[in-house]
Design a protein around this motif. Structure first.
Motif, PDB file in Angstrom:
ATOM      1  N   PRO A  41       2.638  32.470  79.466  1.00  0.00           N
ATOM      2  CA  PRO A  41       2.120  32.904  80.670  1.00  0.00           C
ATOM      3  C   PRO A  41       1.870  31.586  80.969  1.00  0.00           C
ATOM      4  O   PRO A  41       0.712  30.539  81.589  1.00  0.00           O
ATOM      5  N   ARG A 121       5.277  45.043  86.355  1.00  0.00           N
ATOM      6  CA  ARG A 121       4.521  43.351  86.468  1.00  0.00           C
ATOM      7  C   ARG A 121       3.849  43.686  86.540  1.00  0.00           C
ATOM      8  O   ARG A 121       3.429  42.170  86.173  1.00  0.00           O
ATOM      9  N   LEU A 122       2.779  44.554  85.443  1.00  0.00           N
ATOM     10  CA  LEU A 122       1.202  44.334  85.449  1.00  0.00           C
ATOM     11  C   LEU A 122       0.939  44.547  84.187  1.00  0.00           C
ATOM     12  O   LEU A 122       0.071  44.387  83.495  1.00  0.00           O
ATOM     13  N   TYR A 146       6.846  39.858  79.790  1.00  0.00           N
ATOM     14  CA  TYR A 146       5.602  39.202  80.437  1.00  0.00           C
ATOM     15  C   TYR A 146       6.375  39.290  81.916  1.00  0.00           C
ATOM     16  O   TYR A 146       7.073  38.485  82.557  1.00  0.00           O
ATOM     17  N   ARG A 147       5.967  40.250  82.801  1.00  0.00           N
ATOM     18  CA  ARG A 147       5.706  40.363  84.526  1.00  0.00           C
ATOM     19  C   ARG A 147       7.766  40.910  84.385  1.00  0.00           C
ATOM     20  O   ARG A 147       7.711  39.847  85.409  1.00  0.00           O
ATOM     21  N   GLU A 193       2.357  31.596  88.358  1.00  0.00           N
ATOM     22  CA  GLU A 193       2.256  32.759  88.269  1.00  0.00           C
ATOM     23  C   GLU A 193       1.700  33.503  89.611  1.00  0.00           C
ATOM     24  O   GLU A 193       3.060  34.454  90.000  1.00  0.00           O
ATOM     25  N   PRO A 194       1.896  33.048  90.913  1.00  0.00           N
ATOM     26  CA  PRO A 194       2.017  32.912  92.597  1.00  0.00           C
ATOM     27  C   PRO A 194       2.886  33.425  92.703  1.00  0.00           C
ATOM     28  O   PRO A 194       3.486  32.524  92.542  1.00  0.00           O
TER      29      PRO A 194
ATOM     30  N   SER B 175      -4.164  34.963  81.116  1.00  0.00           N
ATOM     31  CA  SER B 175      -3.235  35.443  82.213  1.00  0.00           C
ATOM     32  C   SER B 175      -3.705  35.866  83.452  1.00  0.00           C
ATOM     33  O   SER B 175      -3.377  35.885  84.303  1.00  0.00           O
ATOM     34  N   GLY B 176      -4.209  36.917  83.276  1.00  0.00           N
ATOM     35  CA  GLY B 176      -5.225  38.049  84.537  1.00  0.00           C
ATOM     36  C   GLY B 176      -3.966  39.358  84.834  1.00  0.00           C
ATOM     37  O   GLY B 176      -3.390  38.948  83.818  1.00  0.00           O
ATOM     38  N   TYR B 177      -4.867  40.333  84.962  1.00  0.00           N
ATOM     39  CA  TYR B 177      -3.705  41.602  85.050  1.00  0.00           C
ATOM     40  C   TYR B 177      -3.087  40.983  86.338  1.00  0.00           C
ATOM     41  O   TYR B 177      -1.674  41.493  86.239  1.00  0.00           O
ATOM     42  N   ASP B 178      -3.065  40.918  87.226  1.00  0.00           N
ATOM     43  CA  ASP B 178      -2.207  40.097  88.727  1.00  0.00           C
ATOM     44  C   ASP B 178      -2.424  38.671  88.185  1.00  0.00           C
ATOM     45  O   ASP B 178      -3.553  37.856  87.543  1.00  0.00           O
ATOM     46  N   ALA B 179      -1.928  37.876  89.712  1.00  0.00           N
ATOM     47  CA  ALA B 179      -1.920  36.316  89.474  1.00  0.00           C
ATOM     48  C   ALA B 179      -2.753  35.669  89.772  1.00  0.00           C
ATOM     49  O   ALA B 179      -2.940  34.814  90.504  1.00  0.00           O
ATOM     50  N   SER B 180      -3.777  36.559  90.991  1.00  0.00           N
ATOM     51  CA  SER B 180      -4.940  35.814  91.873  1.00  0.00           C
ATOM     52  C   SER B 180      -5.868  34.543  91.171  1.00  0.00           C
ATOM     53  O   SER B 180      -5.405  33.765  92.118  1.00  0.00           O
ATOM     54  N   GLU B 183      -4.121  31.346  89.911  1.00  0.00           N
ATOM     55  CA  GLU B 183      -3.533  31.156  91.120  1.00  0.00           C
ATOM     56  C   GLU B 183      -4.995  30.015  92.222  1.00  0.00           C
ATOM     57  O   GLU B 183      -4.933  29.055  92.227  1.00  0.00           O
TER      58      GLU B 183
END
Lengths: 434, 207
Positions: A41, A121-122, A146-147, A193-194, B175-180, B183
């Motif tokens: 990641p 996605r998650l 991965y996503r 990531e974003p 990495s976390g569940y979402d990207a927040s 970032e």
């Protein structure tokens, strides 16, 4: 209690030394990502990227402090608890549960034999929904991804876009039960990531098209980002298709003009009501710039990056889809089940807002086009995913089955719904009289 | 012993205390007998995480009053090995979706952790408060850092766990569940993380 925990942790540490594996990786930030995942990641960060937080420009304001990105529960909702009866459709359309039990169900694609492929996605899965002798079954096709948001299906092959690589499974519908390992065809991608998740589509030129989002809410993106890119089906010959695009999670090709249309999510924290998210049309492949980070919704210069630029420098959207409404998946309707007025029009799944006090979106809208490909109107088609300012579900993508019915994925509940049309005898559709 | 074989961790290589610990964890995976109290089932969790919601174990987080949606997400990630940490992966192995829900609801009802009662360093608090403001921690996590929905409570969390977590997010080891969080941490310098953790561990008293 304390003593037992100390010995427990100590034991764990010894176990770690023996295993020399994933946990060691977590404890040492420089180590590569866990082996369970096919991709680290974001081990590499572009040192030139001007990365700002998603919260850049977030005001210190009590109302704003109540807003945060909405994460769906990781556990899918039971079939009998899905909000399908709360959704509203136009007269003579029926909505039913097609399949459930797929956490974070996102992008939808349908194979030649009718297999429905579902990205996420998650979680780390791509699912396959099959129908054998009337018995429908949804189960993971590939895990450890991965996503894996982006999916495309073309001539028997399933293409999967993860955060930073694109892979394929040939002859996928004949390998639904023997856990195929996707073969990587392209990985020259940023690992941000974003907005790192991708949407994938195959163009009329038999190339794969996908987005590389801006790695931020608002920033000056590196050269590698904020663009649409295309590659050949074997991963070769990468080309930049368009620039100045913040994030795309839905694209499709006009069946009439063969032009590419795509939804684009605009920046957060400018205000409750601006900017609006966009529907764009690619007019000049390789040349068009859609304005990010200088200009939003086609006519609002960014308060920081907009200085020295005019919105007229950039390709304008064909429609505005509401502030923070998060339009994601979109498809042109080419089927025959729905009334003729919907043919060749665009259905768009609006995932729904988070950066807005009163939520909007959470619906399927239909964009009706003029002959020249511009948009005449955008109207609600299926509504009801938001009740009392809360999400009952969130539509992420839609796709059409061979019979012309519509599938909608709901990544909040981990389900797919089906929308069919059957005119009642007493009230024939106006469009059919014409 | 090759690395590949080591990864499989045959039981005979485990020190006996590890086996005992894993046996305790397997209580969690057992089919829930009607009479079995949830409190008994989570006892092994609380041995490290603290029976009153407050962890006294280095780098092990306090769970008290954690938001149930966040706890559920983390338990799911541990079960699916999307978040890799051996002890927690073992603990969550074999738990049903309903088990994950009951444990997260239980965690949410534990009392909130309390900040340490040490003589706080005013200069560090001042620097930390400025970092909380600049990085907008108090937006998603709320002004009192008590969290909301999928955004965790971080107020009065263990300082060493906060440092570790922030570094793991920044390096993307987590990495976390979402990207927040990946970032959010990008503009935060590594040498700012200790002050950030210092003030959050003493929130909201330090606010």
């Amino acid at each position: 209690m304390k003593a037992s925990c100390r010995s427990f942790v100590l034991a764990g540490t010894v176990g770690l030394l023996l295993s020399a594996g994933p946990v060691a990786a977590q404890q040492s930030p420089a180590s590569p990502a866990p082996a369970a995942k096919t991709d680290a990641p974001g081990a590499m960060v572009n040192p030139n990227a001007t990365i700002n937080s998603v919260l850049k420009d977030a005001p210190q304001n009590p109302a704003a402090q109540k807003l945060a990105p909405v994460a769906p529960p990781p556990i899918p909702t039971a079939a009998d608890k899905l909000p399908v009866t709360k959704l509203q459709a136009p007269k003579d359309f029926k909505i039913e549960v097609f399949a459930s039990g797929m956490a974070n169900a996102r992008s939808l694609r349908i194979g030649d034999k009718g297999t429905v492929f579902v990205g996420s996605r998650l979680v780390d899965k791509v699912y396959a929904i099959t129908d054998r002798n009337g018995k429908r079954e949804a189960k993971p096709l590939v895990t450890g991804l991965y996503r894996p948001n982006g999916l495309a299906y073309h001539k028997g092959t399933l293409y999967i876009a993860e955060l930073s690589q694109i892979s394929k499974i040939d002859d996928v519908e004949n390998h639904l039960n023997d856990s195929p390992k996707p073969q990587v065809i392209y990985s020259d991608l940023p690992k941000d990531e974003p907005h790192g998740w991708k949407f994938l589509t195959v163009g009329p030129d038999e190339r794969l098209y996908f987005n590389i989002g801006a790695p931020c809410n608002i920033c000056m993106p590196p050269e590698t980002n904020a663009q649409l890119r295309s590659i050949k089906l074997d991963g070769s010959d990468p080309q930049v298709v368009a620039r100045g695009i913040r994030q795309v999670v839905g694209m499709d090709w006009s069946p009439v003009t063969k032009q590419l249309y795509f939804t684009e999510n605009q920046r957060d924290w400018l205000s409750e009501d601006i900017p609006q998210d966009k529907l764009n049309r690619l007019l000049h492949p390789g040349k068009d710039n859609f304005g990010f980070p200088y200009c939003h919704q086609g006519d609002i210069p960014d308060p920081e990056f907009g200085w020295g630029h005019s919105c007229d420098e950039f390709t304008k959207p064909v429609a505005l889809l509401g502030p923070h409404s998060a339009p994601l998946g979109m498809r042109f309707y080419t089927g025959h089940m729905f009334p003729a007025e919907y043919r060749n029009q665009i259905f768009i799944a609006r995932h729904g807002s988070w950066n807005k006090t009163k939520k909007i979106g959470g619906d399927i809208v239909v964009a009706t086009l003029n002959k020249d490909g511009t948009v005449k109107s955008v109207k609600p088609f299926i509504t009801g995913f938001i009740a009392n300012n809360n999400y009952l579900g969130r539509p992420a993508d839609l796709e059409f089955m061979k019979d012309g019915s519509m599938l909608i994925s709901d990544d909040f509940n981990g389900a797919v719904y089906r929308v069919t049309y059957a005119p009642s005898r007493s009230s024939p559709q106006v469009s059919e009289k014409r | 012993m090759s690395e590949g074989r080591a990864r499989r961790r045959p039981a005979s290589f485990f020190p006996s205390v590890m086996r005992v610990a894993l046996a305790a964890l397997s209580i969690l995976a057992a089919a829930p007998a009607a009479a079995e109290e949830l409190a008994e089932r989570v006892a092994p969790c609380l041995a490290c995480h603290g029976a009153t919601g407050q962890s006294e174990t280095p780098e092990v987080p306090s769970l008290g009053a954690q938001t149930a949606p966040y706890a559920l997400i983390q338990l799911y990630l541990f079960r699916e090995k999307q978040r890799v940490f051996d002890i927690m992966n073992e603990a969550a192995k074999g738990l049903s979706d309903d088990d994950l829900r009951s444990v997260s609801d239980f965690i949410a009802k534990l009392p909130a952790p309390r900040p340490p009662e040490d003589g706080a360093d005013d200069a560090r608090l001042e620097r930390g408060r400025a970092l909380v403001q600049r990085n907008h921690c108090n937006v998603c996590h709320r002004a009192d850092l008590s969290g909301q929905e999928n955004v965790p409570r971080i107020a009065a969390q263990r300082e060493d766990y906060l440092v570790k977590t922030l570094r793991d997010y920044k390096s993307r080891a987590r990495s976390g569940y979402d990207a927040s969080m990946a970032e959010v941490l990008q503009p935060v310098a590594d040498n700012e993380i200790p002050d950030l953790a210092y003030v959050i561990a003493r929130w909201p008293g330090a606010k």
